[in-house]
Write an enzyme that holds these catalytic residues in place. Structure first.
Site, PDB file in Angstrom:
ATOM      1  CD1 TRP A 317      -3.034   1.251   0.775  1.00 17.76           C
ATOM      2  CD2 TRP A 317      -1.668   2.580   1.900  1.00 17.76           C
ATOM      3  NE1 TRP A 317      -3.641   2.418   0.912  1.00 17.76           N
ATOM      4  CE2 TRP A 317      -2.838   3.046   1.602  1.00 17.76           C
ATOM      5  CE3 TRP A 317      -0.657   3.048   2.599  1.00 17.76           C
ATOM      6  CZ2 TRP A 317      -2.967   4.683   2.275  1.00 17.76           C
ATOM      7  CZ3 TRP A 317      -0.815   4.188   3.117  1.00 17.76           C
ATOM      8  CH2 TRP A 317      -1.942   4.992   2.970  1.00 17.76           C
ATOM      9  CG  HIS A 318       3.316   2.539   3.215  1.00 21.53           C
ATOM     10  ND1 HIS A 318       2.682   1.503   4.181  1.00 21.53           N
ATOM     11  CD2 HIS A 318       3.207   3.742   3.836  1.00 21.53           C
ATOM     12  CE1 HIS A 318       2.312   2.051   5.258  1.00 21.53           C
ATOM     13  NE2 HIS A 318       2.634   3.433   5.150  1.00 21.53           N
ATOM     14  N   GLY A 319       3.947   1.560  -1.280  1.00 31.47           N
ATOM     15  CA  GLY A 319       4.593   2.006  -2.510  1.00 31.47           C
ATOM     16  C   GLY A 319       4.618   0.557  -3.355  1.00 31.47           C
TER      17      GLY A 319
END
Length: 397
Positions: A317-319
């Site tokens: 989700w972060h990257g």
């Protein structure tokens, strides 16, 4: 940065005044109109993608009420995830496949250069999944379509969070106005801007050596430790600064959205850290990933697997890069170690004397901070460079 743009704050002023002048039945439409204007100004035609997804959700809800088909909601959720996957992870997958076929003279799979990540897609996707799941479970208050439109298009949280819950957000649209909301909102916005414009910019100067392979090679071990610790605070003040501004702007409308950070670097364990860091994301992952996998109600090996899977999703989700996956798995391993300690080792230890508790508390905070800080090497750098930095920090290279 959107929040340093003067036209953004002029827009906020107009939107807030208009919202409070309107009767309660019109306010959801005001938020919807403001969100559409905001998103089109900063993201252009991707507005129509977001509109299409929200309209789809409204149609799905009506269809499910009429036909009572069990597959409707799961199909809608899968569709939303596929849209996110296409825009955010297509190039990551193509790059991975090309690396696997590196023996060929040219890329086996051409990179999809035309795919541009729509602004805030991760946030509105997670909120839309939340809405569909809770609607299926029957946990949401009755509302008209403009209720969902105002929820998704609530512009203070569209691009930076926190991730809201509909059943908490929607009733507040009918709340009475209190001047305290304005005072708290302005103060919170001020704190957020101070973090973003002063603290981040200042501390970031110390973090420069860990931003590149060349910087790592040129710095000594002590400088690298200072730089990594500085980056650990840069990312905190950056993320929490965004959240403060979003929370404060929401307060100007009289709407309280979830807190996102609560002094995370004072956590005494990695589990407590995730109760203090990006709180709304951690809550979402717990409800919609960890619990559906079985949570802690399954056999011990499955619990560890559930923790790893949940944190891997957090990393993705972060990257859209493998170093974020490694970062998520790093935290998953730390959570597994923490659980093993709490369940298997701690019960066998003698109670700590009262006079030693302050020291053990400080030690727990330092150990947790060390683990979190070490994980940052994979948040900021590709896997190979992050591994090299970790070895340099530990004096092994």
């Amino acid at each position: 940065m959107i929040y340093t743009d003067w036209i953004y704050w002029l827009f906020v002023l107009v939107a807030v005044v208009t919202y409070h002048l309107m009767p309660h039945r019109i306010r959801p439409w005001v938020l919807f109109a403001a969100g559409v204007t905001f998103y089109y100004y900063y993201a252009g035609s991707y507005l129509f993608l977001l509109l299409a997804e929200v309209v789809m959700a409204i149609i799905i809800v009506k269809a499910a009420a009429k036909w009572s088909r069990r597959w409707i909601y799961p199909a809608a959720i899968i569709g939303v995830i596929l849209v996110l996957g296409y825009f955010k992870y297509t190039n990551m997958m193509l790059d991975t496949l090309n690396d696997l076929f590196a023996f060929m003279q040219q890329p086996f799979f051409p990179k999809a250069e035309q795919i541009v990540l729509p602004l805030g897609i991760s946030y509105f996707t997670f909120e839309l999944i939340h809405y569909l799941v809770e609607r299926k479970r029957g946990n949401l208050p009755e509302h008209r379509p403009e209720g969902l439109l105002s929820f998704i298009f609530f512009f203070p949280t569209m691009v930076a969070g926190p991730i809201k819950q509909f059943q908490v957000f929607y009733p507040q649209l009918k709340a009475k106005f209190h001047i305290d909301h304005i005072l708290i909102g302005i103060t919170r916005i001020g704190f957020g801007l101070f973090k973003k414009l002063v603290l981040v910019g200042t501390i970031d100067l110390l973090a420069q050596p860990v931003y590149s392979k060349a910087g790592i090679a040129a710095a000594d071990t002590g400088t690298l430790w200072i730089a990594l610790i500085a980056y650990t605070f840069v990312i905190y003040f950056d993320f929490s600064g965004y959240s403060d501004i979003a929370i404060g702007t929401a307060r100007l409308f009289g709407i309280v959205v979830p807190e996102n950070f609560r002094f995370p670097y004072l956590a005494r364990s990695v589990a407590e850290f995730w109760n203090r860091w990006h709180i709304s994301l951690g809550s979402w992952l717990t409800r919609y990933v960890y619990f559906p996998l079985g949570g802690s109600r399954v056999a011990t090996p499955r619990i560890y697997l559930n923790l790893m899977a949940t944190m891997t999703v957090s990393g993705l989700w972060h990257g859209a890069a493998w170093n974020f996956v490694v970062w998520g798995m790093f935290h998953g391993v730390m959570l597994c170690i923490h659980r093993f300690h709490v369940k298997q080792i701690k019960p066998k230890l003698k109670p700590v004397p009262k006079w030693l508790k302050p020291g053990t508390t400080m030690m727990a905070i330092l150990i947790t901070f060390f683990g979190v800080t070490m994980s940052r090497v994979f948040f900021i750098l590709p896997i190979a460079d992050g591994w090299n930095l970790m070895l340099r920090l530990l004096g092994l290279r």
